[in-house]
Write a protein that holds these residues in place. Structure first.
Motif, mmCIF file in Angstrom:
data_model
loop_
_atom_site.group_PDB
_atom_site.id
_atom_site.type_symbol
_atom_site.label_atom_id
_atom_site.label_comp_id
_atom_site.label_asym_id
_atom_site.label_seq_id
_atom_site.Cartn_x
_atom_site.Cartn_y
_atom_site.Cartn_z
ATOM 1 N N LYS A 203 -5.216 4.573 -6.442
ATOM 2 C CA LYS A 203 -4.276 3.465 -6.383
ATOM 3 C C LYS A 203 -2.890 4.006 -6.088
ATOM 4 N N THR A 204 -2.189 3.292 -5.227
ATOM 5 C CA THR A 204 -0.824 3.669 -4.883
ATOM 6 C C THR A 204 0.144 2.696 -5.535
ATOM 7 N N SER A 205 1.124 3.232 -6.251
ATOM 8 C CA SER A 205 2.129 2.416 -6.922
ATOM 9 C C SER A 205 3.456 2.558 -6.187
ATOM 10 N N PHE A 206 4.082 1.408 -5.900
ATOM 11 C CA PHE A 206 5.358 1.383 -5.202
ATOM 12 C C PHE A 206 6.503 1.383 -6.211
ATOM 13 N N SER A 207 7.629 1.934 -5.772
ATOM 14 C CA SER A 207 8.803 1.911 -6.637
ATOM 15 C C SER A 207 9.415 0.521 -6.663
ATOM 16 N N PHE A 208 10.186 0.245 -7.699
ATOM 17 C CA PHE A 208 10.859 -1.033 -7.876
ATOM 18 C C PHE A 208 11.773 -1.330 -6.687
ATOM 19 N N SER A 209 12.542 -0.337 -6.266
ATOM 20 C CA SER A 209 13.472 -0.541 -5.151
ATOM 21 C C SER A 209 12.748 -0.747 -3.835
ATOM 22 N N LEU A 210 11.625 -0.041 -3.622
ATOM 23 C CA LEU A 210 10.880 -0.209 -2.381
ATOM 24 C C LEU A 210 10.243 -1.588 -2.314
ATOM 25 N N ARG A 211 9.741 -2.108 -3.463
ATOM 26 C CA ARG A 211 9.188 -3.464 -3.494
ATOM 27 C C ARG A 211 10.248 -4.483 -3.061
ATOM 28 N N LEU A 212 11.423 -4.358 -3.596
ATOM 29 C CA LEU A 212 12.486 -5.291 -3.248
ATOM 30 C C LEU A 212 12.854 -5.178 -1.767
ATOM 31 N N ALA A 213 12.979 -3.944 -1.263
ATOM 32 C CA ALA A 213 13.373 -3.747 0.128
ATOM 33 C C ALA A 213 12.314 -4.280 1.085
ATOM 34 N N LEU A 214 11.048 -4.001 0.812
ATOM 35 C CA LEU A 214 9.979 -4.468 1.697
ATOM 36 C C LEU A 214 9.913 -5.990 1.718
ATOM 37 N N ALA A 215 10.082 -6.606 0.538
ATOM 38 C CA ALA A 215 10.048 -8.070 0.482
ATOM 39 C C ALA A 215 11.228 -8.667 1.260
ATOM 40 N N TYR A 216 12.377 -8.067 1.174
ATOM 41 C CA TYR A 216 13.553 -8.566 1.888
ATOM 42 C C TYR A 216 13.387 -8.375 3.396
ATOM 43 N N LEU A 217 12.890 -7.219 3.812
ATOM 44 C CA LEU A 217 12.755 -6.927 5.234
ATOM 45 C C LEU A 217 11.642 -7.742 5.883
ATOM 46 N N LYS A 218 10.674 -8.141 5.098
ATOM 47 C CA LYS A 218 9.571 -8.929 5.647
ATOM 48 C C LYS A 218 10.075 -10.227 6.243
ATOM 49 N N SER A 219 11.078 -10.834 5.557
ATOM 50 C CA SER A 219 11.636 -12.093 6.072
ATOM 51 C C SER A 219 12.397 -11.880 7.374
ATOM 52 N N GLN A 220 12.743 -10.620 7.690
ATOM 53 C CA GLN A 220 13.441 -10.289 8.929
ATOM 54 C C GLN A 220 12.503 -9.711 9.980
ATOM 55 N N GLY A 221 11.214 -9.770 9.702
ATOM 56 C CA GLY A 221 10.228 -9.299 10.654
ATOM 57 C C GLY A 221 10.051 -7.797 10.689
ATOM 58 N N ILE A 222 10.510 -7.093 9.649
ATOM 59 C CA ILE A 222 10.353 -5.634 9.578
ATOM 60 C C ILE A 222 9.387 -5.302 8.461
ATOM 61 N N SER A 223 8.379 -4.524 8.767
ATOM 62 C CA SER A 223 7.398 -4.126 7.754
ATOM 63 C C SER A 223 7.136 -2.633 7.875
ATOM 64 N N SER A 224 6.594 -2.065 6.829
ATOM 65 C CA SER A 224 6.278 -0.631 6.846
ATOM 66 C C SER A 224 5.062 -0.383 7.720
ATOM 67 N N GLN A 225 5.080 0.762 8.396
ATOM 68 C CA GLN A 225 3.964 1.126 9.253
ATOM 69 C C GLN A 225 3.847 2.635 9.319
ATOM 70 N N GLN A 226 2.719 3.085 9.850
ATOM 71 C CA GLN A 226 2.531 4.519 10.017
ATOM 72 C C GLN A 226 3.387 5.015 11.180
ATOM 73 N N SER A 227 3.976 6.190 10.991
ATOM 74 C CA SER A 227 4.816 6.754 12.030
ATOM 75 C C SER A 227 3.960 7.418 13.097
ATOM 76 N N GLN A 228 4.373 7.268 14.345
ATOM 77 C CA GLN A 228 3.692 7.983 15.424
ATOM 78 C C GLN A 228 3.944 9.485 15.333
ATOM 79 N N GLN A 229 5.063 9.841 14.696
ATOM 80 C CA GLN A 229 5.373 11.255 14.497
ATOM 81 C C GLN A 229 4.344 11.923 13.611
ATOM 82 N N ASN A 230 3.939 11.219 12.565
ATOM 83 C CA ASN A 230 2.928 11.711 11.626
ATOM 84 C C ASN A 230 2.343 10.501 10.918
ATOM 85 N N PRO A 231 1.040 10.273 11.034
ATOM 86 C CA PRO A 231 0.433 9.086 10.416
ATOM 87 C C PRO A 231 0.641 9.010 8.909
#
Length: 650
Positions: free
Chosen positions: A180-208
């Motif tokens: 199981k992967t646990s997210f930090s409190f700050s990352l949860r808030l940032a991801l939720a905020y960015l989702k409304s702006q159409g930005i989500s986390s993804q794997q990097s092409q530089q390194n998956p």
């Protein structure tokens, strides 16, 4: 040690313009610095430099996307209860929700009810825009679960990673136990905020395995990233790029409950709620702490705001994430500055130029590091290259000093074979002028000259083979040279079958007592040579070698001493009429040889003897090349108590 080290690498580095010395210093210091750095001993210095640069760079304005609701000491006193009752928190959340925030982050543990009002709080926490916390802690006993009934997607851990000095410089994004992967409190808030702006986390092409938000790739730091060495790099961590000392606008619990805040501060913002009261002990050291006299530590909820702001800025391209050089590039950086320090110390011979060069070099190094840090968010090692620069230059300077001492010993030895140690020292002290102009300037002083010559040397030389003659001469001159040097004179030159000695150079003898002392020493030296000549003649007679008679001429007067010749051929010269008179005294009246060693002095020497010697006046005599007569005296010996007064000239 330096000389031995130099010998060991002669086959590796050519001795061209100091290349060998510079290379040895660079390799030695670089190896030591890199070893010390690898052991982690420079980490405290590097992170201290990191903090200093963080404080020096221009601050960014408070993040307008965030609002911090801090529970202060005044709020706790106003509620008269700690922990705060659940009802107070429910009222706070209700007030905030009425102002239409985008998200609410509750940085307050509520795993157990704090009556009254637990039911009200549980109902309020069902709002989908509220994210709560849990705590892993250092052990299982420290684990604090989130409030019951909250789904994992609205729960984040609020644990921080602390550096060995207790300062927060890293941002822990998430941890995983393999299941199981646990997210930090700050990352949860940032991801939720960015989702409304159409930005989500993804794997990097530089390194998956790397997370990417927008165009920013979150490259996890390693145990040796930047100035770190052997830190705990478990989990997914990045370096925390603080916005400034003030992360976001702050209001108090009381202000919110009483409706004293502007609704625009909340609408569509991320509102973080947490304790800022020092008594709650939820405060941490930051890079800004050393410069703060009051409230040096930052509240946990404010640190979370800094973490959220970093995520948002990185995702939108407003501020870059901190980067690091590869280990290979850092090594080249350190070795390069070490080499520069060694080279600068070798080729800058003037002390002032060397000091200025070192200052400019360290300034360029410091400026480069700060430029990359403040303008490019790049953490470049600072203490390692500075230490390498200073140590390498110090070793080269030490070697140069050591080498100069060795050269001085060699020069002194070489010069001392023909001159006194005093002349050798004078030449060494004037080596800078010699290097610049190729000669020593003339100095006028008063000295006593002695000329010595063998009577009928031409006849003797005809009777001996050249090899035997040379050996015989060297044996004699070695004895006489020793007598001159032991009486603090110098052998200025050898004349084949004789020599010229000088007493009173290279020091400028200005006092009458000093001039007299030189004259007395010269006469004593002449008498000592006379005694040794008797011993030599007895020895030579027993060996079947020629016995000889000598003539000595001594005169005291003004001369000029300095370098004679050009840059290709120099000698320490003594010139003046006094030299000529001494030479003529030696050769005058050659047939008057009452003893094996005839010692003649001029009146200018006689007046300085203070009746210490028995002398015989020869009266005024004409000397070759001189228009005026010179009063001449023959030295008989030392004045002994009870000797006849008739033989003493006053």
């Amino acid at each position: 040690m330096l000389s031995k080290l130099a010998d060991d690498v002669k086959s590796i580095f050519p001795d061209i313009g100091g290349v060998r010395v510079v290379a040895i210093a660079c390799l030695t210091v670089s190896s030591v610095i890199l070893g010390v750095r690898e052991a982690g001993w420079l980490q405290p210095v590097e992170i201290a430099a990191f903090d200093k640069q963080m404080r020096l760079r221009p601050d960014v304005s408070p993040d307008p996307r965030l609002l911090i609701v801090g529970i202060t000491e005044s709020d706790i006193r106003a509620q008269n209860q700690w922990p705060l009752p659940d009802r107070v928190l429910a009222q706070l959340l209700t007030k905030v929700q009425s102002l239409e925030p985008k998200l609410i982050g509750l940085d307050i543990h509520r795993s157990t009810p704090q009556e009254p009002g637990n039911a009200e709080l549980r109902a309020r926490l069902q709002d989908q825009n509220i994210i709560v916390i849990k705590k892993f802690g250092d052990t299982n006993l420290d684990f604090v679960p989130p409030p019951p009934g909250i789904p994992d997607k609205r729960v984040g851990f609020n644990d921080f990673v602390l550096d060995p000095d207790g300062v927060i410089r890293r941002n822990l994004l998430f941890v995983s136990d393999g299941k199981k992967t646990s997210f930090s409190f700050s990352l949860r808030l940032a991801l939720a905020y960015l989702k409304s702006q159409g930005i989500s986390s993804q794997q990097s092409q530089q390194n998956p395995e790397y997370m990417q938000l927008g165009s920013s790739v979150f490259v996890p730091i390693k145990a040796d990233s930047g100035g770190y060495k052997k830190i705990d790099d478990r989990g997914y961590q990045v370096l925390l790029n603080y916005r400034s000392r003030i992360i976001a606008r702050q209001v108090t619990l009381t202000q919110v409950l009483q409706g004293e805040i502007d609704p625009s501060w909340v609408k569509d913002k991320i509102v973080l709620i947490g304790t800022t009261a020092p008594s709650a002990k939820d405060v941490f050291g930051t890079p800004y702490s050393p410069a703060e006299q009051e409230n040096a530590k930052m509240a946990g909820v404010v640190v979370h705001a800094a973490l959220v702001s970093q995520f948002l800025d990185a995702a939108t391209g407003a501020r870059p994430l901190f980067g690091f050089w590869s280990e290979r590039r850092e090594v080249l950086w350190i070795v390069g500055w070490t080499l520069f320090g060694a080279g600068l110390a070798w080729w800058c011979r003037h002390p002032l130029v060397l000091i200025l060069g070192c200052g400019v070099g360290v300034g360029i190094l410091l400026g480069s590091c700060f430029y990359w840090f403040s303008q490019m968010s790049l953490w470049v090692p600072f203490s390692s290259p500075v230490l390498g620069f200073i140590l390498a230059s110090g070793i080269v300077i030490t070697y140069r000093s050591y080498d100069a001492q060795q050269q001085q010993k060699i020069v002194m030895k070489l010069l001392g074979q023909n001159t006194s140690p005093e002349v050798a020292k004078a030449l060494w002290r004037g080596r800078d002028r010699l290097l610049k102009s190729g000669k020593l300037p003339g100095i006028k002083l008063t000295a006593t000259m002695m000329f010595a010559d063998i009577k009928n040397f031409s006849t003797i030389s005809e009777q001996m083979p050249p090899e035997a003659l040379l050996e015989w001469l060297n044996e004699m001159l070695d004895v006489f040279t020793h007598q001159v040097l032991s009486h603090q004179g110098i052998i200025n030159k050898f004349t084949g079958d004789g020599f010229m000695a000088v007493f009173g150079v290279p020091m400028n003898r200005v006092h009458k007592e000093e001039i007299a002392e030189d004259a007395i020493r010269s006469v004593k030296c002449a008498l000592a040579i006379s005694d040794r000549l008797e011993e030599l003649n007895q020895n030579w007679k027993s060996r079947g070698l020629p016995v000889i008679q000598m003539r000595l001429g001594i005169y005291t007067g003004p001369v000029v001493v300095g370098s004679l010749g050009g840059k290709d051929r120099l000698e320490y010269g003594v010139i003046g009429d006094s030299v000529n008179i001494a030479s003529r005294l030696e050769s005058c009246e050659k047939d008057r040889q009452e003893s094996n060693c005839r010692i003649l002095i001029g009146h200018e020497t006689f007046v300085h003897l203070h009746e210490q010697f028995l002398v015989e006046s020869w009266g005024p005599l004409p000397l070759k090349g001189k228009q005026q007569m010179v009063d001449v005296y023959r030295v008989v010996g030392l004045d002994r108590a009870g000797e006849s007064e008739s033989g003493r000239r006053k």
